[in-house]
Design a protein around this motif. Structure first.
Motif, PDB file in Angstrom:
ATOM      1  N   ASP B 227      -5.186   5.738   5.183  1.00  0.00           N
ATOM      2  CA  ASP B 227      -4.772   4.621   6.029  1.00  0.00           C
ATOM      3  C   ASP B 227      -4.312   3.524   5.073  1.00  0.00           C
ATOM      4  O   ASP B 227      -5.122   2.871   4.437  1.00  0.00           O
ATOM      5  CB  ASP B 227      -5.982   4.170   6.865  1.00  0.00           C
ATOM      6  CG  ASP B 227      -5.599   3.146   7.905  1.00  0.00           C
ATOM      7  OD1 ASP B 227      -4.531   2.517   7.776  1.00  0.00           O
ATOM      8  OD2 ASP B 227      -6.376   2.976   8.868  1.00  0.00           O
ATOM      9  N   THR B 228      -2.998   3.410   4.909  1.00  0.00           N
ATOM     10  CA  THR B 228      -2.444   2.571   3.850  1.00  0.00           C
ATOM     11  C   THR B 228      -1.647   1.409   4.416  1.00  0.00           C
ATOM     12  O   THR B 228      -0.793   1.615   5.275  1.00  0.00           O
ATOM     13  CB  THR B 228      -1.479   3.409   2.977  1.00  0.00           C
ATOM     14  OG1 THR B 228      -2.118   4.632   2.654  1.00  0.00           O
ATOM     15  CG2 THR B 228      -1.089   2.669   1.719  1.00  0.00           C
ATOM     16  N   ALA B 229      -1.900   0.223   3.917  1.00  0.00           N
ATOM     17  CA  ALA B 229      -1.072  -0.926   4.307  1.00  0.00           C
ATOM     18  C   ALA B 229       0.200  -0.913   3.468  1.00  0.00           C
ATOM     19  O   ALA B 229       0.164  -0.564   2.291  1.00  0.00           O
ATOM     20  CB  ALA B 229      -1.835  -2.222   4.088  1.00  0.00           C
ATOM     21  N   VAL B 230       1.310  -1.268   4.080  1.00  0.00           N
ATOM     22  CA  VAL B 230       2.576  -1.341   3.337  1.00  0.00           C
ATOM     23  C   VAL B 230       2.915  -2.810   3.183  1.00  0.00           C
ATOM     24  O   VAL B 230       3.272  -3.479   4.157  1.00  0.00           O
ATOM     25  CB  VAL B 230       3.713  -0.623   4.088  1.00  0.00           C
ATOM     26  CG1 VAL B 230       5.001  -0.695   3.275  1.00  0.00           C
ATOM     27  CG2 VAL B 230       3.335   0.817   4.374  1.00  0.00           C
ATOM     28  N   GLU B 231       2.772  -3.310   1.965  1.00  0.00           N
ATOM     29  CA  GLU B 231       3.008  -4.739   1.765  1.00  0.00           C
ATOM     30  C   GLU B 231       4.360  -4.984   1.134  1.00  0.00           C
ATOM     31  O   GLU B 231       4.465  -5.378  -0.013  1.00  0.00           O
ATOM     32  CB  GLU B 231       1.860  -5.355   0.958  1.00  0.00           C
ATOM     33  CG  GLU B 231       0.691  -5.719   1.866  1.00  0.00           C
ATOM     34  CD  GLU B 231      -0.659  -5.480   1.231  1.00  0.00           C
ATOM     35  OE1 GLU B 231      -0.690  -5.145   0.017  1.00  0.00           O
ATOM     36  OE2 GLU B 231      -1.681  -5.594   1.931  1.00  0.00           O
ATOM     37  N   LEU B 232       5.381  -4.691   1.868  1.00  0.00           N
ATOM     38  CA  LEU B 232       6.734  -4.984   1.418  1.00  0.00           C
ATOM     39  C   LEU B 232       7.245  -6.125   2.295  1.00  0.00           C
ATOM     40  O   LEU B 232       6.930  -6.168   3.482  1.00  0.00           O
ATOM     41  CB  LEU B 232       7.644  -3.765   1.573  1.00  0.00           C
ATOM     42  CG  LEU B 232       7.295  -2.546   0.710  1.00  0.00           C
ATOM     43  CD1 LEU B 232       8.135  -1.349   1.107  1.00  0.00           C
ATOM     44  CD2 LEU B 232       7.482  -2.872  -0.762  1.00  0.00           C
ATOM     45  N   PRO B 233       8.026  -7.038   1.698  1.00  0.00           N
ATOM     46  CA  PRO B 233       8.478  -8.186   2.478  1.00  0.00           C
ATOM     47  C   PRO B 233       9.435  -7.770   3.592  1.00  0.00           C
ATOM     48  O   PRO B 233      10.119  -6.757   3.473  1.00  0.00           O
ATOM     49  CB  PRO B 233       9.211  -9.055   1.434  1.00  0.00           C
ATOM     50  CG  PRO B 233       9.582  -8.108   0.334  1.00  0.00           C
ATOM     51  CD  PRO B 233       8.528  -7.058   0.313  1.00  0.00           C
ATOM     52  N   ARG B 234       9.418  -8.517   4.687  1.00  0.00           N
ATOM     53  CA  ARG B 234      10.395  -8.338   5.766  1.00  0.00           C
ATOM     54  C   ARG B 234      11.297  -9.557   5.778  1.00  0.00           C
ATOM     55  O   ARG B 234      10.874 -10.622   5.331  1.00  0.00           O
ATOM     56  CB  ARG B 234       9.687  -8.211   7.105  1.00  0.00           C
ATOM     57  CG  ARG B 234       8.872  -6.923   7.235  1.00  0.00           C
ATOM     58  CD  ARG B 234       8.344  -6.787   8.652  1.00  0.00           C
ATOM     59  NE  ARG B 234       7.393  -5.708   8.789  1.00  0.00           N
ATOM     60  CZ  ARG B 234       7.731  -4.446   9.137  1.00  0.00           C
ATOM     61  NH1 ARG B 234       8.988  -4.156   9.351  1.00  0.00           N
ATOM     62  NH2 ARG B 234       6.807  -3.524   9.257  1.00  0.00           N
ATOM     63  N   PRO B 235      12.507  -9.494   6.329  1.00  0.00           N
ATOM     64  CA  PRO B 235      13.128  -8.278   6.875  1.00  0.00           C
ATOM     65  C   PRO B 235      13.495  -7.283   5.781  1.00  0.00           C
ATOM     66  O   PRO B 235      13.852  -7.669   4.677  1.00  0.00           O
ATOM     67  CB  PRO B 235      14.383  -8.816   7.559  1.00  0.00           C
ATOM     68  CG  PRO B 235      14.686 -10.103   6.857  1.00  0.00           C
ATOM     69  CD  PRO B 235      13.368 -10.664   6.458  1.00  0.00           C
ATOM     70  N   GLU B 241      14.858   0.843  -0.254  1.00  0.00           N
ATOM     71  CA  GLU B 241      14.619   2.258  -0.530  1.00  0.00           C
ATOM     72  C   GLU B 241      14.775   2.591  -2.019  1.00  0.00           C
ATOM     73  O   GLU B 241      14.450   3.685  -2.438  1.00  0.00           O
ATOM     74  CB  GLU B 241      15.558   3.140   0.300  1.00  0.00           C
ATOM     75  CG  GLU B 241      15.311   2.993   1.802  1.00  0.00           C
ATOM     76  CD  GLU B 241      16.224   3.861   2.647  1.00  0.00           C
ATOM     77  OE1 GLU B 241      16.717   4.877   2.146  1.00  0.00           O
ATOM     78  OE2 GLU B 241      16.443   3.497   3.816  1.00  0.00           O
ATOM     79  N   ARG B 242      15.339   1.619  -2.804  1.00  0.00           N
ATOM     80  CA  ARG B 242      15.498   1.886  -4.240  1.00  0.00           C
ATOM     81  C   ARG B 242      14.567   1.010  -5.078  1.00  0.00           C
ATOM     82  O   ARG B 242      14.591   1.087  -6.291  1.00  0.00           O
ATOM     83  CB  ARG B 242      16.957   1.653  -4.651  1.00  0.00           C
ATOM     84  CG  ARG B 242      17.892   2.720  -4.095  1.00  0.00           C
ATOM     85  CD  ARG B 242      19.285   2.572  -4.659  1.00  0.00           C
ATOM     86  NE  ARG B 242      19.890   1.316  -4.268  1.00  0.00           N
ATOM     87  CZ  ARG B 242      20.562   1.144  -3.126  1.00  0.00           C
ATOM     88  NH1 ARG B 242      20.709   2.157  -2.280  1.00  0.00           N
ATOM     89  NH2 ARG B 242      21.080  -0.013  -2.818  1.00  0.00           N
ATOM     90  N   SER B 243      13.742   0.208  -4.399  1.00  0.00           N
ATOM     91  CA  SER B 243      12.884  -0.711  -5.143  1.00  0.00           C
ATOM     92  C   SER B 243      11.681   0.024  -5.729  1.00  0.00           C
ATOM     93  O   SER B 243      11.263   1.074  -5.227  1.00  0.00           O
ATOM     94  CB  SER B 243      12.414  -1.845  -4.226  1.00  0.00           C
ATOM     95  OG  SER B 243      11.496  -1.329  -3.293  1.00  0.00           O
ATOM     96  N   ALA B 244      11.120  -0.542  -6.801  1.00  0.00           N
ATOM     97  CA  ALA B 244       9.985   0.102  -7.476  1.00  0.00           C
ATOM     98  C   ALA B 244       8.767   0.244  -6.557  1.00  0.00           C
ATOM     99  O   ALA B 244       8.166   1.316  -6.494  1.00  0.00           O
ATOM    100  CB  ALA B 244       9.637  -0.669  -8.744  1.00  0.00           C
ATOM    101  N   PRO B 245       8.370  -0.825  -5.837  1.00  0.00           N
ATOM    102  CA  PRO B 245       7.203  -0.665  -4.961  1.00  0.00           C
ATOM    103  C   PRO B 245       7.405   0.425  -3.913  1.00  0.00           C
ATOM    104  O   PRO B 245       6.478   1.194  -3.618  1.00  0.00           O
ATOM    105  CB  PRO B 245       7.065  -2.036  -4.287  1.00  0.00           C
ATOM    106  CG  PRO B 245       8.008  -2.959  -4.966  1.00  0.00           C
ATOM    107  CD  PRO B 245       8.926  -2.186  -5.812  1.00  0.00           C
TER     108      PRO B 245
END
Ligand SMILES: Nc1ncnc2c1ncn2[C@@H]1O[C@H](COP(=O)(O)OP(=O)(O)OP(=O)(O)O)[C@@H](O)[C@H]1O
Ligand SMILES: [Mg+2]
Lengths: 263, 262
Positions: B227-235, B241-245
């Motif tokens: 159960d993983t949180a995805v902490e990528l900024p929005r929007p 899709e090419r970012s390191a995180p």
């Protein structure tokens, strides 16, 4: 020249010409055979004799045909109404389906035309026994098709409606009825001709009017041109019904593959 | 019921299908809490019970054991309030209705609330206003699926259940639809008014790009294995899709899916 008209003409030429030629060949061979073997008119009349007899009094044949069509249509409506009503109940209740389906199948495997004399004893010589027999013959195919049609709904669409707590009533009208239409049309293509069979056979036994009566009395009196004229009118009625059903189906089922694939 | 903080609460859900020749145990002891407005993906191999789980949450299937609460009440209450919108892998449109007619369907169902959204503005939202009078057989797969999404949104549900909604689409359409759905989801002015989404997918990329949180189900019977949180900024846009995180998340998930399957 009008493009639409020319495309209709081309359609007639492509789809109408081959059967017309085939029909003409059969009639020609028949005529030739009767002339060559000098077949007695009491056994098989030449097409020209039939033609002559028919145009001697076309109104008579059309009037008798009208009676037969009328009885068959009322029978079709009555039989379908009962069948569809039962199908609705059966589609919503497995116990009712289990109770009634065996009876319906027993009806299906019984050669129901054998009941004709009984119907006349019960209902007399009026239109009732004819309508009743036509209705009986229509009943089973209509029941089975309607039942399958009401059940054969898209499971995704059904689950979507259920997720909004749609009542069985709205699922029925918005989903089951439209889904069943293709099945009801296939049923009609079977049952309308069966209704004609039912009406004709009941007319054999009641001897007052209808093409069944004409066929029967003409055969009794060896008036074969009259007999064949009556059969020709029956054939025409059958073809016209089929064409009418096709046209109606194209309008109503425009969204269904069966219609779209023929475009 | 509004004082519940969790939108969806699952406790000890298990399901056994008994209609086959042998009982089939598909879900085992699944529990989770989904807060209001969260975009949650459920990912896992084929046959682990994701669709079954979604159908249970939507009240279409009663679980063999465990409990489902939506806003603290059984799913049927949410159904009755027209608070659930469902989108399946197939659009499941009614072929005899036009695009607009399909979108209007939920509003014609008994007890539809007046708060439903006009078909017109929904079609705008999914970019199909010019096709309002088309029939489903005249649409492409992607367009049909957009109609299905508009239909699910018609009653303005607070909970959206999506079962591989883009699974039947080609890669290009699928990528476009992904960002389209994000745009629609984010189009609510206030973040507090955002819909809770439970999104089933097979695609790791899709899960990361779209979600606040990813739940991995694996095994037979299916259990929650991560159960993983995805902490990528929005929007989020396609660059992500090419970012390191993003790539780190993808590696992590791939490991979970492979590891558990072995
Ligand atoms: N109505 C049903 N009756 C019996 N068994 C079912 C039913 N629905 C699903 N199953 C079985 O339950 C198991 C899980 O099915 P489910 O559809 O939930 O899997 P899934 O994770 O959604 O798979 P996929 O990713 O391929 O869609 C499968 O083995 C399936 O055969
Ligand atoms: Mg599935």
């Amino acid at each position: 020249m009008n493009g639409r008209l020319s495309s209709i003409l081309r359609g007639v030429a492509v789809y109408g010409l081959p059967p017309a030629i085939a029909f003409a060949v059969v009639i020609g061979l028949w005529e030739a055979y009767v002339a060559w073997r000098d077949v007695s008119i009491l056994v098989v009349p030449a097409p020209s004799d039939v033609w002559e007899r028919f145009f001697d009094d076309p109104g008579y044949f059309w009037e008798q045909g009208w009676w037969t069509l009328y009885e068959a249509t009322l029978g079709l409506i009555a039989g379908s109404a009962v069948a569809i009503t039962l199908a609705v109940i059966m589609a919503h209740s497995r116990p009712v389906e289990r109770g009634l389906l065996p009876l319906a199948i027993a009806m299906k495997v019984t050669p129901l035309v054998a009941i004709a004399p009984v119907l006349i004893i019960i209902f007399g010589f009026g239109t009732t026994p004819k309508i009743f027999l036509a209705a009986l013959l229509c009943f089973f195919p209509m029941l089975v098709n309607a039942l399958i049609g009401f059940r054969d709904v898209d499971s995704g669409a059904l689950e979507f409606m259920r997720s909004l707590r749609a009542s069985p009533w709205s699922v029925f009208w918005k989903l089951r009825v439209p889904s069943s239409l293709p099945y009801l049309f296939s049923a009609l293509r079977i049952t309308y001709p069966l209704a004609l069979v039912g009406a004709v056979i009941a007319e054999w036994f009641t001897g007052n009017r209808g093409l069944g009566f004409v066929v029967y009395s003409a055969a009794q009196n060896l008036r074969t041109p009259e007999l064949f004229s009556a059969i020709a009118v029956l054939a025409v009625i059958g073809v016209v019904i089929n064409i009418a059903l096709s046209l109606l189906e194209r309008r109503v089922l425009f969204w269904h593959e069966s219609v779209r694939s023929t475009r | 019921m509004a004082n519940e903080t969790q939108h969806v609460r699952l406790r000890g859900l298990s399901h056994v299908f008994t209609d086959g020749r042998e009982p089939l145990h598909v879900l085992d002891d699944v529990s989770m809490d989904v807060p209001h407005g969260q975009f949650t993906s459920i990912i896992g191999p084929s046959g682990c019970g994701k669709s079954t789980l979604l159908r249970i949450v939507g009240g279409l299937l009663a679980p063999s054991a465990g409990s489902v609460r939506i806003d603290g009440a059984p799913p049927r209450d949410a159904q009755r309030r027209h608070d659930i919108g469902i989108v399946f892998q197939e659009p499941a449109l009614l072929p005899w209705r036009t695009v607009a007619g399909n979108v209007r369907l939920p509003l014609e169902i008994d007890g539809a609330r007046r708060r439903g959204t006009e078909a017109e503005s929904l079609l705008n939202l999914v970019g199909l206003s010019e096709f309002r009078d088309y029939y489903p057989h005249q649409l492409s797969g992607g367009m049909a699926q957009r109609v299905a999404i508009a239909r699910a949104l018609a009653v303005d549900p607070t909970l959206l259940l999506m079962d591989e909604p883009f699974g039947a689409l080609d890669e290009i359409t699928r990528t476009a639809m992904r960002y389209e759905l994000l745009r629609i989801w984010a189009s609510q002015a206030k973040a507090a008014a955002r819909k809770t989404v439970l999104f089933v997918t097979h695609s790791i990329t899709e899960a990361i790009v779209m979600s606040d949180r990813i739940i991995v189900i694996n095994g037979r019977p299916g259990r929650v294995v991560a159960d993983t949180a995805v902490e990528l900024p929005r929007p989020r846009t396609q660059e992500i899709e090419r970012s390191a995180p993003f790539l780190d998340y993808a590696d992590h998930l791939r490991g979970l899916l492979d590891g558990a399957a072995a």
